[in-house]
Design a protein around this motif. Structure first.
Motif, PDB file in Angstrom:
ATOM      1  N   GLN A   5      70.341  -7.236  58.864  1.00 19.40           N
ATOM      2  CA  GLN A   5      70.178  -6.217  59.903  1.00 19.40           C
ATOM      3  C   GLN A   5      69.711  -6.841  61.214  1.00 19.40           C
ATOM      4  O   GLN A   5      70.193  -6.486  62.296  1.00 19.40           O
ATOM      5  N   LEU A   6      68.799  -7.806  61.113  1.00 23.55           N
ATOM      6  CA  LEU A   6      68.319  -8.473  62.314  1.00 23.55           C
ATOM      7  C   LEU A   6      69.438  -9.265  62.979  1.00 23.55           C
ATOM      8  O   LEU A   6      69.603  -9.236  64.206  1.00 23.55           O
ATOM      9  N   ALA A   7      70.210  -9.979  62.172  1.00 22.69           N
ATOM     10  CA  ALA A   7      71.302 -10.780  62.728  1.00 22.69           C
ATOM     11  C   ALA A   7      72.346  -9.901  63.404  1.00 22.69           C
ATOM     12  O   ALA A   7      72.805 -10.204  64.515  1.00 22.69           O
ATOM     13  N   LEU A   8      72.706  -8.798  62.763  1.00 25.61           N
ATOM     14  CA  LEU A   8      73.754  -7.936  63.301  1.00 25.61           C
ATOM     15  C   LEU A   8      73.291  -7.136  64.515  1.00 25.61           C
ATOM     16  O   LEU A   8      74.114  -6.612  65.261  1.00 25.61           O
ATOM     17  N   SER A   9      71.992  -7.038  64.707  1.00 27.45           N
ATOM     18  CA  SER A   9      71.488  -6.275  65.849  1.00 27.45           C
ATOM     19  C   SER A   9      70.996  -7.157  66.993  1.00 27.45           C
ATOM     20  O   SER A   9      70.877  -6.680  68.125  1.00 27.45           O
ATOM     21  N   HIS A  10      70.723  -8.456  66.718  1.00 27.63           N
ATOM     22  CA  HIS A  10      70.151  -9.312  67.747  1.00 27.63           C
ATOM     23  C   HIS A  10      71.025 -10.507  68.123  1.00 27.63           C
ATOM     24  O   HIS A  10      70.827 -11.088  69.180  1.00 27.63           O
ATOM     25  N   HIS A  11      71.962 -10.898  67.270  1.00 28.00           N
ATOM     26  CA  HIS A  11      72.734 -12.103  67.558  1.00 28.00           C
ATOM     27  C   HIS A  11      73.752 -11.839  68.670  1.00 28.00           C
ATOM     28  O   HIS A  11      74.309 -10.742  68.782  1.00 28.00           O
ATOM     29  N   TYR A 172      64.248 -22.758  57.612  1.00 23.81           N
ATOM     30  CA  TYR A 172      63.716 -21.565  58.274  1.00 23.81           C
ATOM     31  C   TYR A 172      64.175 -21.495  59.734  1.00 23.81           C
ATOM     32  O   TYR A 172      64.501 -20.410  60.244  1.00 23.81           O
ATOM     33  N   VAL A 173      64.195 -22.643  60.407  1.00 25.00           N
ATOM     34  CA  VAL A 173      64.643 -22.676  61.803  1.00 25.00           C
ATOM     35  C   VAL A 173      66.090 -22.203  61.911  1.00 25.00           C
ATOM     36  O   VAL A 173      66.453 -21.437  62.810  1.00 25.00           O
ATOM     37  N   GLN A 174      66.940 -22.659  60.983  1.00 26.65           N
ATOM     38  CA  GLN A 174      68.333 -22.263  60.998  1.00 26.65           C
ATOM     39  C   GLN A 174      68.490 -20.758  60.779  1.00 26.65           C
ATOM     40  O   GLN A 174      69.304 -20.093  61.438  1.00 26.65           O
ATOM     41  N   LEU A 175      67.705 -20.212  59.863  1.00 20.47           N
ATOM     42  CA  LEU A 175      67.764 -18.770  59.611  1.00 20.47           C
ATOM     43  C   LEU A 175      67.252 -17.988  60.814  1.00 20.47           C
ATOM     44  O   LEU A 175      67.830 -16.957  61.194  1.00 20.47           O
ATOM     45  N   GLU A 176      66.180 -18.464  61.431  1.00 25.26           N
ATOM     46  CA  GLU A 176      65.622 -17.776  62.594  1.00 25.26           C
ATOM     47  C   GLU A 176      66.591 -17.811  63.776  1.00 25.26           C
ATOM     48  O   GLU A 176      66.623 -16.887  64.590  1.00 25.26           O
ATOM     49  N   LEU A 177      67.398 -18.874  63.867  1.00 23.11           N
ATOM     50  CA  LEU A 177      68.399 -18.941  64.920  1.00 23.11           C
ATOM     51  C   LEU A 177      69.425 -17.823  64.763  1.00 23.11           C
ATOM     52  O   LEU A 177      69.868 -17.227  65.757  1.00 23.11           O
ATOM     53  N   LEU A 178      69.797 -17.512  63.532  1.00 20.10           N
ATOM     54  CA  LEU A 178      70.809 -16.489  63.287  1.00 20.10           C
ATOM     55  C   LEU A 178      70.254 -15.074  63.450  1.00 20.10           C
ATOM     56  O   LEU A 178      70.938 -14.196  63.976  1.00 20.10           O
ATOM     57  N   VAL A 179      69.023 -14.846  62.992  1.00 20.32           N
ATOM     58  CA  VAL A 179      68.455 -13.497  63.083  1.00 20.32           C
ATOM     59  C   VAL A 179      67.770 -13.257  64.421  1.00 20.32           C
ATOM     60  O   VAL A 179      67.410 -12.122  64.744  1.00 20.32           O
ATOM     61  N   ASN A 180      67.566 -14.332  65.208  1.00 20.11           N
ATOM     62  CA  ASN A 180      66.936 -14.228  66.521  1.00 20.11           C
ATOM     63  C   ASN A 180      65.557 -13.576  66.427  1.00 20.11           C
ATOM     64  O   ASN A 180      65.194 -12.707  67.230  1.00 20.11           O
ATOM     65  N   ALA A 181      64.790 -14.007  65.430  1.00 19.04           N
ATOM     66  CA  ALA A 181      63.451 -13.457  65.232  1.00 19.04           C
ATOM     67  C   ALA A 181      62.683 -14.401  64.311  1.00 19.04           C
ATOM     68  O   ALA A 181      63.270 -15.242  63.624  1.00 19.04           O
ATOM     69  N   ARG A 182      61.382 -14.263  64.325  1.00 19.51           N
ATOM     70  CA  ARG A 182      60.556 -15.040  63.413  1.00 19.51           C
ATOM     71  C   ARG A 182      60.731 -14.524  61.997  1.00 19.51           C
ATOM     72  O   ARG A 182      60.788 -13.317  61.755  1.00 19.51           O
ATOM     73  N   VAL A 183      60.818 -15.447  61.048  1.00 18.99           N
ATOM     74  CA  VAL A 183      61.014 -15.085  59.647  1.00 18.99           C
ATOM     75  C   VAL A 183      59.735 -15.380  58.880  1.00 18.99           C
ATOM     76  O   VAL A 183      59.225 -16.501  58.941  1.00 18.99           O
TER      77      VAL A 183
END
Length: 396
Positions: A5-11, A172-183
């Protein structure tokens, strides 16, 4: 679910996909304008200081035109609508690809976290072995070489844990890049997905048939082909005449040609381009070729989807077997490590055997984590090949 949801709303890809649809919608509006009336207004004011009566004259015009027969507009309008449908399907596929990238990055974090846990367990075991071996040396039940080997294993465990923790942070950095938020640290395992990935698959032909109905990129390619064929029809429609109706109203302070201050005209305008120096024929040839290319690309994508689904199904079946074997290996390695520790404390096993047993347990646990990650990745590949999303766990 939250990561997707974060990725689809913020990327940024999601925003680009929406804007691409907006551009295509504007293309439909532009093509439809050929069927709608056009209203324009104009005016001027003229000042003549010498020998002019009156010296200042103003003139205003209001013109309305409506196309009655515009043959070329119909295929262009149809092309624009197919292009819009193609872009909508392509934007859906772009969002789907982003969702899979996010899901794979999420699983990458879980894999790195499990490796860290295994490395932490290995380090704790190595520390306990050092303490036990040192006690046995002091009791003259083991040689000092056993302590040396235990310390080597401890140093290896410290190095392994540091390296694995670095890889976890990178994941974690790679995932945060996709969701554009802290994980937040400590992600949950997608139990439903992992359980679905271990279920037996139906016949591959059934999967292929289902894929042809649900792949958004195939829908986009088909719509692009239809748009290309409509675009290829447009030059042929230029052989027909065009007819339009035009109405004009004129108001002038110096009078109109009819002698009135206000006048109007109504006219029918027809045009027929009989010979255009071969432009229509050239456009026909090039656009027909482009339409045929679009058909061939569609056929190629159909074959590609067939191959992708069959390959993904075969890889998933192999990954399911690999996970079963990896779990058996972990069970055996854990039992071996426990038994070797007992034998070592009884003086029936050497330190090198204890270190080797602990190393084999660590490798077995890492291999299991990698096998589960490979299984999830293979399942994602099958879902992706079938045109489904990463949360659509059940394969029909």
């Amino acid at each position: 679910d939250q990561a997707l949801q974060l990725a689809l709303s913020h990327h940024y890809c999601t925003g680009i996909a929406a804007l691409d649809v907006t551009v295509a919608q504007a293309g439909v509006l532009k093509a439809r304008a050929a069927f709608l009336p056009v209203l324009s207004a104009g005016g001027n004011d003229t000042y003549g200081p010498f020998d002019k009566s009156p010296k200042n004259s103003a003139r205003a015009t209001l013109t309305a035109s409506q196309s009655i027969i515009a043959p070329s507009a119909w295929p262009l309008y149809s092309e624009a609508k197919h292009s819009l449908a193609a872009q909508q399907a392509q934007s859906t596929d772009d969002r789907r690809q982003l969702a899979f990238d996010t899901a794979k990055a999420y699983m990458g974090v879980l894999l790195a976290d499990e490796v860290v846990q295994a490395a932490q367990k290995k380090l704790e075991t190595a520390r306990a072995d050092v303490a036990d071996t040192d006690a046995q040396v002091k009791a003259q039940l083991a040689s000092s070489n056993d302590v040396t080997r235990a310390n080597i294993s401890l140093a290896s465990g410290v190095r392994e844990l540091a390296s694995d923790q670095g890889q976890l942070e990178a994941a974690y950095v790679q995932l945060e890049l996709l969701v554009n938020a802290r994980v937040p640290r400590g992600l949950g395992r997608p139990a439903a997905l992992l359980a679905a990935s271990e279920k037996p698959l139906p016949a591959v032909d059934v999967l292929v048939a289902a894929s042809m109905k649900t792949r958004p990129d195939l829908v986009a390619r088909k719509e692009q082909a239809l748009a290309a064929h409509d675009f290829a029809k447009e030059p042929r429609y230029r052989f027909f005449p065009t007819v339009a109706v035009q109405a004009q109203g004129v108001a002038s302070t110096s009078g109109t040609p009819s002698g009135q201050d206000v006048d109007g005209t109504l006219s029918v305008v027809a045009a027929w381009n009989i010979y255009d120096a071969g432009v229509r024929s050239a456009d026909e040839q090039s656009r027909d070729a482009s339409a045929e290319i679009a058909d061939l690309q569609t056929a190629a994508l159909v074959r590609t989807i067939d191959a992708e689904v069959r390959s993904a199904a075969a890889q998933l079946a192999a990954s399911q077997q690999a996970v079963i074997a990896a779990r058996d290996a972990v069970t055996a390695a854990q039992k071996s490590a426990q038994e070797t520790a007992i034998l070592y404390h009884q003086g029936l096993a050497k330190a090198i055997e204890l270190v080797d047993a602990n190393e084999q347990r660590f490798l077995a646990e890492v291999n299991l984590a990698q096998a589960e990650f490979s299984l999830a990745t293979a399942y994602f590949a099958l879902l992706q090949a079938m045109g489904r999303g990463p949360l659509q766990w059940e394969v029909p």
